[in-house]
Design a protein around this motif. Structure first.
Motif, mmCIF file in Angstrom:
data_model
loop_
_atom_site.group_PDB
_atom_site.id
_atom_site.type_symbol
_atom_site.label_atom_id
_atom_site.label_comp_id
_atom_site.label_asym_id
_atom_site.label_seq_id
_atom_site.Cartn_x
_atom_site.Cartn_y
_atom_site.Cartn_z
ATOM 1 N N VAL A 437 0.846 -1.205 0.000
ATOM 2 C CA VAL A 437 0.000 0.000 0.000
ATOM 3 C C VAL A 437 0.879 1.252 0.000
ATOM 4 O O VAL A 437 0.621 2.208 -0.738
ATOM 5 C CB VAL A 437 -0.970 0.003 1.205
ATOM 6 N N LEU A 438 1.926 1.244 0.799
ATOM 7 C CA LEU A 438 2.811 2.417 0.849
ATOM 8 C C LEU A 438 3.477 2.653 -0.502
ATOM 9 O O LEU A 438 3.558 3.784 -0.972
ATOM 10 C CB LEU A 438 3.868 2.242 1.948
ATOM 11 N N ALA A 439 3.876 1.548 -1.145
ATOM 12 C CA ALA A 439 4.528 1.662 -2.444
ATOM 13 C C ALA A 439 3.564 2.205 -3.491
ATOM 14 O O ALA A 439 3.961 2.956 -4.394
ATOM 15 C CB ALA A 439 5.074 0.303 -2.876
ATOM 16 N N ALA A 440 2.308 1.851 -3.367
ATOM 17 C CA ALA A 440 1.322 2.239 -4.377
ATOM 18 C C ALA A 440 0.813 3.666 -4.192
ATOM 19 O O ALA A 440 0.148 4.208 -5.063
ATOM 20 C CB ALA A 440 0.149 1.260 -4.352
ATOM 21 N N HIS A 441 1.094 4.268 -3.009
ATOM 22 C CA HIS A 441 0.569 5.615 -2.753
ATOM 23 C C HIS A 441 1.652 6.576 -2.280
ATOM 24 O O HIS A 441 1.573 7.125 -1.171
ATOM 25 C CB HIS A 441 -0.566 5.551 -1.722
ATOM 26 N N PRO A 442 2.630 6.826 -3.127
ATOM 27 C CA PRO A 442 3.752 7.694 -2.711
ATOM 28 C C PRO A 442 3.292 9.112 -2.363
ATOM 29 O O PRO A 442 3.835 9.740 -1.444
ATOM 30 C CB PRO A 442 4.668 7.709 -3.945
ATOM 31 N N GLU A 443 2.249 9.607 -3.076
ATOM 32 C CA GLU A 443 1.774 10.968 -2.836
ATOM 33 C C GLU A 443 1.283 11.131 -1.397
ATOM 34 O O GLU A 443 1.625 12.074 -0.689
ATOM 35 C CB GLU A 443 0.602 11.232 -3.771
ATOM 36 N N GLN A 444 0.457 10.161 -0.979
ATOM 37 C CA GLN A 444 -0.111 10.224 0.365
ATOM 38 C C GLN A 444 0.982 10.081 1.425
ATOM 39 O O GLN A 444 0.917 10.702 2.481
ATOM 40 C CB GLN A 444 -1.167 9.128 0.549
ATOM 41 N N MET A 475 -3.369 -3.309 14.594
ATOM 42 C CA MET A 475 -2.045 -3.691 14.101
ATOM 43 C C MET A 475 -1.664 -2.906 12.855
ATOM 44 O O MET A 475 -0.524 -2.451 12.711
ATOM 45 C CB MET A 475 -2.064 -5.173 13.766
ATOM 46 N N VAL A 476 -2.624 -2.776 11.952
ATOM 47 C CA VAL A 476 -2.395 -2.025 10.722
ATOM 48 C C VAL A 476 -1.964 -0.603 11.070
ATOM 49 O O VAL A 476 -0.991 -0.072 10.533
ATOM 50 C CB VAL A 476 -3.685 -2.000 9.863
ATOM 51 N N ASN A 477 -2.702 -0.025 11.999
ATOM 52 C CA ASN A 477 -2.400 1.318 12.447
ATOM 53 C C ASN A 477 -0.961 1.469 12.913
ATOM 54 O O ASN A 477 -0.235 2.361 12.478
ATOM 55 C CB ASN A 477 -3.320 1.643 13.626
ATOM 56 N N SER A 478 -0.564 0.589 13.814
ATOM 57 C CA SER A 478 0.755 0.784 14.407
ATOM 58 C C SER A 478 1.867 0.447 13.397
ATOM 59 O O SER A 478 2.896 1.122 13.375
ATOM 60 C CB SER A 478 0.895 -0.007 15.709
ATOM 61 N N LEU A 479 1.611 -0.556 12.540
ATOM 62 C CA LEU A 479 2.626 -0.865 11.524
ATOM 63 C C LEU A 479 2.836 0.313 10.581
ATOM 64 O O LEU A 479 3.965 0.689 10.259
ATOM 65 C CB LEU A 479 2.206 -2.098 10.716
ATOM 66 N N LEU A 480 1.707 0.909 10.151
ATOM 67 C CA LEU A 480 1.795 2.053 9.246
ATOM 68 C C LEU A 480 2.566 3.198 9.895
ATOM 69 O O LEU A 480 3.465 3.783 9.288
ATOM 70 C CB LEU A 480 0.390 2.527 8.874
ATOM 71 N N LYS A 481 2.202 3.470 11.138
ATOM 72 C CA LYS A 481 2.854 4.586 11.842
ATOM 73 C C LYS A 481 4.356 4.361 11.956
ATOM 74 O O LYS A 481 5.151 5.269 11.734
ATOM 75 C CB LYS A 481 2.250 4.753 13.244
ATOM 76 N N ASP A 482 4.727 3.101 12.294
ATOM 77 C CA ASP A 482 6.154 2.758 12.404
ATOM 78 C C ASP A 482 6.881 3.083 11.118
ATOM 79 O O ASP A 482 7.936 3.709 11.113
ATOM 80 C CB ASP A 482 6.311 1.256 12.682
ATOM 81 N N LYS A 483 6.256 2.614 10.018
ATOM 82 C CA LYS A 483 6.952 2.743 8.739
ATOM 83 C C LYS A 483 6.993 4.190 8.230
ATOM 84 O O LYS A 483 7.899 4.573 7.507
ATOM 85 C CB LYS A 483 6.289 1.848 7.694
ATOM 86 N N LEU A 484 5.972 4.948 8.585
ATOM 87 C CA LEU A 484 5.911 6.324 8.105
ATOM 88 C C LEU A 484 6.752 7.259 8.958
ATOM 89 O O LEU A 484 7.210 8.300 8.499
ATOM 90 C CB LEU A 484 4.464 6.816 8.095
#
Ligand code: ADP
Ligand code: MG
Ligand code: ZN
Length: 485
Positions: A437-444, A475-484
């Protein structure tokens, strides 16, 4: 329909409930509904000369039970009266009833109208009387037939104080009264079959007026919905009359459910029309206080007590507790479901209550089904709530599973397994979805890092979508936050 705000509605209800005794009130004939005409009768039922009534003890006990359940005074001494009137379906030409000294007086009932707080309604009296037979007109030309099977069915007439102020309150009163009678197992409360019948007395007055207005009595109301509609119609009718400078006439009116209107049946009779006198064939009824105390000690748990227990022990809201104790069937459904959740080690009565009152009742209502007809069993409902509590499925997936259960029945654990709906809590599986998802949405991603953190919701949504709702959202939330971050 909005009712003219200058007027106040006043309602008092008279309910006739047929008691589920084994035999009739004054003879040994069986007390059953639906038998072939005139097969359940004897000389007492048919009013032959020279026969004598014998009072049914079971009926007296049921009357006492009912009186105690509504906090009434049980009179140790009460008498029977003869109420004279002629109808073809009453062969004696009179009805044995109670008049001056009924068995119960000064009771009360607490109603929970939707969206309003609890309200007390006084119950003036409960008296015992006998039901009449039935005249049959349908499908017969030039004549009427009479079926005497119903003669001798024990009736309790339960008369309220004029304490209700809207059709909603009247509906709530009938629901509560019916629930109490059913909890006590004295009456099946079936309005369509006529074992629970209601006459509504209605008047209006200007707000602030001390005196009540002239009332009319509405009959032929064979469902709670019809009672409420008939009251609303009557209130409008009376206001129109008064606004036109005319006066309301005291009368009995018949509700016509097909045409949504009522018509005058007769001018109201007064007590003297009935020439009441003490019934010569029955002695006064004396009841020992110890007998009353005995019955009191054996009363079952009643709706209000149960609702209080649900609030005190399970932390349910007053509203939910009221809904879940509306009937015995409803209460036992909830208790079984809650038991399953508790046994599964996921004690959460509030969640269970929520699923039953919102999802299940919503669906049942939409389909015109009663709780006892629910395609989802109480056990399966409990299992579903347990699955949510254990984190096996999300609330959103649970709604999907519930849909399957409602349409096709079935065990939620099995449905979850078969359809592969178990929540993904394996972080490596979620990890790869997050990366994609992160790879597919670089703008966001850019925007987030630039400080627009609200965009996180969008990204969470994308991951949830990719996992068809199965990923654990936290889990999705915290993983996303970690990576961002
Ligand atoms: P009856 O036996 O003639 O029907 P009751 O005095 O027993 O008369 O009253 C019957 C019902 O009418 C009771 O439920 C009472 O609360 C109700 N009632 C009495 N007066 C009014 C009124 N003005 N408006 C509405 N209801 C009323
Ligand atoms: Mg009346
Ligand atoms: Zn009989």
């Amino acid at each position: 329909m909005p009712i003219d705000p200058h007027y106040e509605t006043v309602i008092g209800l008279e309910v006739h409930s047929q008691l589920r005794t084994k035999s009739k009130i004054f003879c040994g004939c069986p007390n059953i509904f639906g038998a072939e005409a005139n097969t359940q009768i004897c000389p007492v039922c048919a009013g032959f000369p020279g026969v004598l009534p014998v009072m049914n003890r079971e009926m007296v006990n049921m009357a006492i039970k009912t009186g105690l359940a509504i906090n009434g005074t049980i009179n140790n001494f009460s008498v029977f009266s003869r109420k004279n009137y002629f109808y073809p379906d009453s062969p004696t030409g009179y009805q044995i009833s109670q008049y001056d000294l009924p068995i119960v007086e000064h009771g009360e009932l607490f109603i929970n109208p939707e969206g309003q707080s609890k309200k007390r309604v006084g119950v003036t009296r409960i008296h015992m009387e006998v039901d009449a037979g039935k005249s049959l007109h349908e499908g017969i030309v030039g004549a009427s037939w009479v079926d005497l099977n119903r003669v001798g069915t024990p009736l309790l007439e339960i008369v309220s104080e004029p304490d209700m102020r809207s059709s909603e309150e009247a509906g709530a009163y009938l629901k509560k009264l019916r629930a109490i009678l059913r909890f006590l197992e004295v009456c099946d409360g079936n309005m369509e079959e006529g074992s629970f019948r209601c006459d509504a007395n209605v008047s209006v007055r200007h707000y602030g007026a001390e005196e009540f207005g002239t009332r009319t009595e509405l009959k032929n109301l064979n469902s709670i919905r019809n009672v409420m509609r008939a009251i609303d119609y009557e209130v409008e009718r009376q206001i129109d009359i008064i606004e036109n400078g005319d006066t309301v006439v005291q009368e009995t009116r018949l509700w016509d459910a097909n045409n949504n209107s009522s018509r005058s049946m007769r001018s109201k009779e007064d007590a003297h029309d009935y020439r009441y006198f003490p019934e010569p064939d029955l002695p006064p009824l004396t009841i020992e206080q110890s007998h009353i105390d005995d019955i009191r000690a054996r009363l079952p748990e009643l709706p209000d007590d149960m609702a209080k227990r649900f609030q005190d022990e399970m932390g349910l809201s007053e509203y939910d507790a009221g809904v879940l104790t509306a009937s015995k069937e409803m209460a036992s459904y909830f208790e079984i479901a809650n038991q399953v959740v508790t046994v599964a080690g996921k004690k959460n009565a509030k969640a269970t209550a929520n699923w039953v009152t919102v999802e299940l009742l919503g669906r049942l209502n939409k389909n015109g089904l009663e709780i006892e007809e629910s395609p989802v069993s109480a056990t399966n409902m409990g299992k579903l709530v347990a699955l949510i509590q254990s984190g096996d499925i999300s609330g959103k997936i649970a709604k999907q599973v519930f849909g399957f259960m409602f349409d096709d029945g079935g065990d939620p654990e099995q449905i979850v397994k078969e359809k592969g709906l178990k929540q993904v809590t394996d972080s490596s599986a979620i990890n790869s979805e997050v990366d994609q998802v992160l790879a597919a949405h670089p703008e966001q991603v850019e925007q987030y890092r630039g400080g627009k953190t609200q965009i996180l919701g969008f990204l969470v949504g994308k991951v949830m979508q990719a996992t068809r709702g199965k990923a654990n959202p936290a889990m999705v939330n915290s993983l996303l936050k970690d990576k961002l971050g």
